[in-house]
Design a protein around this motif. Structure first.
Motif: not given
Length: 284
Positions: A130-138, A160-173
């Protein structure tokens, strides 16, 4: 290099490669505050590579340390236990945080990912499980992502009612494009290694963890035959140009090209080419 001792990380150096393993298998290597703190320490040490001398500080050219040494030529980032690279943030910790503490935690992880991106040698995230959430962002903060057949990626924060918080909204795109990043983030959907490869999130897919780590070591070995200052400058140029307009990016490239001309590696590389021999780069 002496990285010291850690509670949640295992560090091994061999053949010019530093392998950094998130070592909380009982929690699927979730990113607790302690993991973030220790990753910050490791990144601080790695960022001293080839640039600790006075000349490096004044010229801004990586690899101009007084001793010219590059004790590490690449970093492998992975997770322990076989089930997860990093399953995500530590949800048990998150539930006890207020909004201020949550923002501090996110900004602390932002600092880690920015420091990882600035390490002057290639960083390869080896994702097994698994590389999910913060793992994917790392993983997204690494230069390359290599995945095993059983790897899974996703940004499931909306579940979980949350948004990416460790960079996912920036680096994933930046990796897979705006439309696909939106779809993965809005749906919280998981994708397997082959889909991640098709989208450009993953560089290579290997069958097993052993093949994964061997392939990463082979790539770092190939890069280690090149000029370390040129690799470091190339990495810095790419990072600084990301998200800029074309004229701004070209200006960064021109200034980096100029900086390369101040290195001994450039002199050795061009001379060796003219003399039809293999270059022996001093790393300065």
């Amino acid at each position: 290099m002496d990285f010291g001792s850690f509670e949640t990380l295992a560090i091994e150096t061999s053949g010019g490669i530093a392998t950094v393993t998130v070592n909380r298998p009982e929690a699927l290597n979730a990113l607790s505050g302690k993991v973030v703190e220790e990753l910050a320490r490791v990144c601080e040490e790695l960022n001293r590579l080839g640039g600790t001398g006075t000349s490096a500080a004044t010229t801004g050219i990586p690899g101009t340390a007084d001793d010219g040494a590059w004790p590490v030529r690449g970093v492998i980032l992975t997770g322990a236990g076989g089930k997860a690279f990093v399953a995500g943030a530590d949800i048990r910790e998150l539930t006890s945080m207020n909004a201020d503490q949550a923002e501090f935690h996110a900004r602390s992880m932002h600092a880690v990912t920015l420091a990882l991106e600035s390490v002057p040698v290639p960083v390869i995230a080896c994702v097994d499980g698994f590389a999910l959430g913060g793992g994917c962002e790392l993983a997204l903060a690494a230069d390359f992502i290599y995945a095993s057949e059983r790897a899974q990626f996703g940004q499931p924060e909306v579940n979980l009612g949350l948004v990416p918080g460790f960079g996912g909204s920036v680096r994933l795109q930046q990796r897979i494009g705006l439309g696909m990043a939106r779809e993965l983030i809005y749906t919280g959907r998981r994708i397997d290694a082959h889909e991640a490869h098709r989208l450009g999130l993953v560089n290579r897919v290997l069958a097993t963890r052993e093949e994964l780590l061997a392939a990463a070591a082979e790539t770092i070995g190939e890069i280690a035959t090149k000029s370390p200052t040129a690799v470091a400058l190339s990495k810095r140029s790419i990072n600084q140009a990301t998200g800029r307009t074309t004229p701004e990016g070209l200006d960064i490239e021109a200034r980096t090209f100029r900086a390369a001309f101040g290195t001994e590696d450039m002199k050795e590389g061009t001379t060796a080419f003219v003399e039809k021999r293999a270059a022996v780069f001093p790393g300065r």
